[in-house]
Design a protein around this motif. Structure first.
Motif, short mmCIF file in Angstrom:
data_model
loop_
_atom_site.label_atom_id
_atom_site.label_comp_id
_atom_site.label_asym_id
_atom_site.label_seq_id
_atom_site.Cartn_x
_atom_site.Cartn_y
_atom_site.Cartn_z
N LYS A 67 31.14 44.91 20.04
CA LYS A 67 29.89 45.44 20.44
C LYS A 67 29.65 46.34 21.39
O LYS A 67 28.93 47.33 21.27
CB LYS A 67 29.18 44.12 21.17
CG LYS A 67 29.17 42.68 20.34
CD LYS A 67 27.44 42.59 19.90
CE LYS A 67 27.50 41.18 19.21
NZ LYS A 67 26.79 41.35 17.86
N TRP A 68 31.03 46.43 22.47
CA TRP A 68 30.88 47.54 23.46
C TRP A 68 31.19 48.85 22.62
O TRP A 68 30.66 50.01 22.75
CB TRP A 68 32.02 47.18 24.28
CG TRP A 68 32.34 48.41 25.23
CD1 TRP A 68 31.63 48.92 26.28
CD2 TRP A 68 33.56 49.12 25.08
NE1 TRP A 68 32.31 49.79 27.08
CE2 TRP A 68 33.43 50.23 26.37
CE3 TRP A 68 34.59 49.31 24.27
CZ2 TRP A 68 34.20 51.04 26.39
CZ3 TRP A 68 35.45 50.38 24.57
CH2 TRP A 68 35.40 51.09 25.55
N GLU A 69 32.20 48.67 21.55
CA GLU A 69 32.43 49.89 20.83
C GLU A 69 31.43 50.51 20.03
O GLU A 69 31.15 51.87 19.92
CB GLU A 69 33.67 49.63 19.72
CG GLU A 69 35.12 49.39 20.36
CD GLU A 69 36.27 49.03 19.65
OE1 GLU A 69 35.91 48.48 18.44
OE2 GLU A 69 37.37 49.05 20.02
N ASP A 70 30.48 49.64 19.32
CA ASP A 70 29.38 50.15 18.58
C ASP A 70 28.27 50.87 19.46
O ASP A 70 27.63 51.73 19.24
CB ASP A 70 28.72 48.93 17.99
CG ASP A 70 29.58 48.29 16.84
OD1 ASP A 70 30.42 49.00 16.27
OD2 ASP A 70 29.20 47.12 16.44
N TRP A 71 28.33 50.49 20.70
CA TRP A 71 27.24 50.77 21.54
C TRP A 71 27.74 52.09 22.15
O TRP A 71 26.98 53.02 22.12
CB TRP A 71 27.45 49.73 23.10
CG TRP A 71 26.56 50.53 24.36
CD1 TRP A 71 25.15 50.60 24.43
CD2 TRP A 71 27.06 50.96 25.33
NE1 TRP A 71 25.04 51.07 25.55
CE2 TRP A 71 26.08 51.45 26.19
CE3 TRP A 71 28.72 51.33 25.93
CZ2 TRP A 71 26.42 51.94 27.37
CZ3 TRP A 71 28.73 51.98 27.14
CH2 TRP A 71 27.64 52.07 27.88
N ILE A 72 28.99 52.45 22.56
CA ILE A 72 29.63 53.92 22.75
C ILE A 72 29.47 54.69 21.67
O ILE A 72 28.94 55.72 21.78
CB ILE A 72 31.14 53.67 22.91
CG1 ILE A 72 31.25 52.68 24.28
CG2 ILE A 72 31.58 54.96 23.08
CD1 ILE A 72 32.32 53.23 25.12
N ILE A 73 29.68 54.29 20.38
CA ILE A 73 29.48 55.07 19.28
C ILE A 73 27.74 55.39 18.90
O ILE A 73 27.45 56.67 18.74
CB ILE A 73 30.00 54.67 17.88
CG1 ILE A 73 31.60 54.58 18.12
CG2 ILE A 73 29.46 55.27 16.59
CD1 ILE A 73 32.27 53.68 17.23
N LYS A 74 27.01 54.63 19.06
CA LYS A 74 25.63 54.63 18.86
C LYS A 74 24.84 55.42 19.88
O LYS A 74 24.00 56.41 19.88
CB LYS A 74 24.91 53.31 18.87
CG LYS A 74 23.48 53.01 18.41
CD LYS A 74 22.84 51.79 18.56
CE LYS A 74 21.30 51.95 18.59
NZ LYS A 74 20.94 50.50 19.01
N ASP A 75 25.29 54.95 21.31
CA ASP A 75 24.55 55.63 22.56
C ASP A 75 25.32 56.70 23.08
O ASP A 75 25.22 57.10 24.43
CB ASP A 75 24.01 54.63 23.51
CG ASP A 75 23.05 53.75 22.94
OD1 ASP A 75 22.24 54.24 21.95
OD2 ASP A 75 22.90 52.52 23.35
N TYR A 76 26.24 57.42 22.37
CA TYR A 76 27.30 58.22 22.91
C TYR A 76 26.64 59.33 23.86
O TYR A 76 26.73 59.69 25.03
CB TYR A 76 28.12 58.95 22.11
CG TYR A 76 29.16 59.97 22.71
CD1 TYR A 76 30.26 59.54 23.25
CD2 TYR A 76 28.67 61.35 22.49
CE1 TYR A 76 30.98 60.35 23.77
CE2 TYR A 76 29.78 62.04 22.92
CZ TYR A 76 30.98 61.65 23.73
OH TYR A 76 31.83 62.61 24.30
#
Length: 84
Positions: free
Chosen positions: A49-58
């Protein structure tokens, strides 16, 4: 037990509130099953979830003056925890 817990003063404090058991090196997988089952699965899902957040909201991620990335807001983190 971590090496730091073997200091006499620390060990005395621990003994006042609980029983002390020494787990031999390399045997964690046999005596701490939650680390291998529930915790591993939970941590893996939470990290995804954290990795997805970083990629999505970079582009929207904020940084501190030191240059370190700021953490996600608490509501987002709670959502990750509940869904993991």
């Amino acid at each position: 037990m971590h090496r730091s817990h073997l200091v006499t003063t620390t060990l005395d404090k621990i003994k006042k509130k609980s029983n002390v058991a020494f787990i031999p090196t390399g045997s964690t997988s046999k005596v701490q099953q939650l680390d291998l089952t529930v915790n591993r699965s939970f941590k893996s899902k939470l990290r995804k979830k954290w990795e997805d957040w970083i990629i999505k909201d970079y582009e929207n991620i904020k940084y501190a003056k030191s240059g370190n990335m700021k953490a996600a807001d608490w509501n987002t983190i709670f959502e990750w925890i509940v869904s993991s």
